[in-house]
Design a protein around this motif. Structure first.
Motif, short mmCIF file in Angstrom:
data_model
loop_
_atom_site.label_atom_id
_atom_site.label_comp_id
_atom_site.label_asym_id
_atom_site.label_seq_id
_atom_site.Cartn_x
_atom_site.Cartn_y
_atom_site.Cartn_z
N GLU A 167 26.98 10.83 2.91
CA GLU A 167 26.78 11.43 1.60
C GLU A 167 26.63 10.35 0.53
O GLU A 167 27.26 9.30 0.60
N CYS A 168 25.82 10.64 -0.44
CA CYS A 168 25.62 9.72 -1.56
C CYS A 168 26.56 10.13 -2.70
O CYS A 168 26.11 10.65 -3.73
N SER B 184 30.90 6.25 -4.09
CA SER B 184 30.60 5.57 -2.83
C SER B 184 29.95 4.22 -3.09
O SER B 184 29.18 4.07 -4.04
N TYR C 124 27.68 3.02 -1.23
CA TYR C 124 26.38 3.03 -0.57
C TYR C 124 25.24 3.25 -1.56
O TYR C 124 25.25 4.19 -2.36
N GLY D 23 22.19 3.48 -0.19
CA GLY D 23 21.27 4.21 0.67
C GLY D 23 21.65 4.04 2.12
O GLY D 23 22.61 3.32 2.46
N TYR D 24 20.90 4.71 2.98
CA TYR D 24 21.20 4.70 4.41
C TYR D 24 19.93 4.52 5.23
O TYR D 24 18.94 5.23 5.02
N CYS E 114 20.05 6.65 -2.25
CA CYS E 114 21.11 7.30 -3.03
C CYS E 114 20.83 7.19 -4.53
O CYS E 114 21.74 7.13 -5.33
N THR E 115 19.57 7.14 -4.87
CA THR E 115 19.18 7.13 -6.28
C THR E 115 17.88 7.91 -6.43
O THR E 115 17.08 7.99 -5.48
#
Length: 352
Positions: free
Chosen positions: A275-276, A280, A282, A284-285, A327-328
């Motif tokens: 999850e973003c 977090s 992160y 991105g993944y 995640c953006t």
């Protein structure tokens, strides 16, 4: 080593040679998969008539040296294993083993080869043992996922390449686009050829996205599943100004995540997207679907299209299995990633 958990009773052995192999394994202290009888002909069958042979399911053994809950390479493969069970359960008999020590790789592969029609070994760290075992079982089909991209297939051994370098090229691009210090890093598990190539691709992707980005020397932990080592390596990176780290370390991600939270910095996850969340670390993944390759191996044996070849997956093939989850929603970052992804998929750039 975790106990093999068969999802169906193992089939009878196909030859006296394989039966003898099982005996050898038992003598070595390993527990063989249970065999079952095929049943007897109806009492009313005439002596001159051949009883109808029941179609046997394909016995598949999947060797996962790491953990099925590592949120990484092994778990991704296991998700594919579960999809095979669900979609092809009437055609296959599935079993797997996880968390195997390196010293036990060869014995575990012999165990599977003695009771399976298809053996799928996940991870390039198993390559040397697999190339030793496969010639001993010429009637068994073997597939290695994530082995050396330049390895020569054997008559009964194919190599499936997730092309992690493609995914890490995207990872490097996103790391550079997300960095505020202009300095990024990469942490890998075992220093295997595929992981080294991925680290080079990470650096190339960073330079393509933001020329002049500094990529510090990649670090290899010697282990994909050691959070303590990963945390130490990540802290060292963050300590010299790195603010985004890319990785291929499976369970080691826990350590990098802790180091990122401690330093108020960022990292890139994967191969299973999470999850973003706002809190977090992160950015991105990387999504690398190893389970797709498990499914492909099983289906190719079932439909008779299996080949002893190097089979690529990823952006540059129609077999897919790779993408990047941002995640953006920043328009510039989204547009840049789309352009870079297209350049890789179209073969305009070589990741490494």
């Amino acid at each position: 080593m975790r106990t093999i958990r068969p999802t169906a009773t193992a089939r009878p052995h196909r030859s006296a040679r394989r039966t003898a192999a099982v005996g050898a394994v038992l003598a070595g202290g390993l527990v063989a998969l249970t065999a079952c009888s095929t049943g007897s002909a109806d009492a009313g069958t005439d002596a001159d008539e051949e009883p109808a042979a029941a179609e046997e399911a394909l016995a598949v053994g999947v060797f996962l040296p790491g953990s099925t809950s590592d949120t990484g390479f092994m778990e991704s493969a296991y998700l594919g294993y579960q999809r095979v069970e669900e979609e092809l359960g009437d055609q296959v008999e599935m079993s797997f083993v996880e968390e195997v020590a390196a010293a036990d790789y060869e014995q575990t592969l012999v165990r599977f080869a003695s009771t399976s029609d298809l053996v799928i070994s996940v991870g390039g760290q198993t390559d040397a043992d697999l190339r030793k075992v496969a010639p001993q079982f010429p009637d068994v089909t073997f597939v290695e996922i994530g082995g050396p991209a330049d390895a020569e297939p054997l008559d009964n051994l194919a190599y499936y390449d997730p092309q992690q370098a493609e995914a890490e090229y995207l990872s490097g691009a996103v790391a550079a686009l997300s960095s505020e210090t202009g300095k990024v890093g990469f942490i890998g598990g075992v220093e295997l050829p595929a992981i080294v190539n991925a680290s080079v691709a990470f650096a190339n992707g960073a330079e393509a996205a933001a020329p002049g980005t500094e990529v510090v020397t990649p670090q290899y932990l010697g282990d994909f599943n050691d959070p303590a080592k990963a945390k130490q390596a990540a802290a060292a990176n963050y300590g010299v100004g790195v603010d985004v780290i890319g990785q291929i370390v499976n369970l080691g991600k826990q350590g990098i995540e802790q180091a990122a939270q401690d330093a108020g910095t960022s990292m890139i996850g994967g191969p299973i997207p999470g999850e973003c969340a706002a809190d977090s670390p992160y950015v991105g993944y990387v999504r690398t679907d190893i389970g797709t390759e498990v499914e492909y191996a099983v289906q190719s044996v079932l439909d008779g299209t299996w080949e002893a070849a190097q089979v690529p997956f990823g952006l540059t093939t129609d077999r897919d299995g790779t993408e990047f989850v941002l995640c953006t929603e920043d328009p510039e970052t989204v547009a840049a990633l789309e352009e870079i992804t297209a350049s890789v998929a179209d073969g305009e750039v070589a990741p490494y």
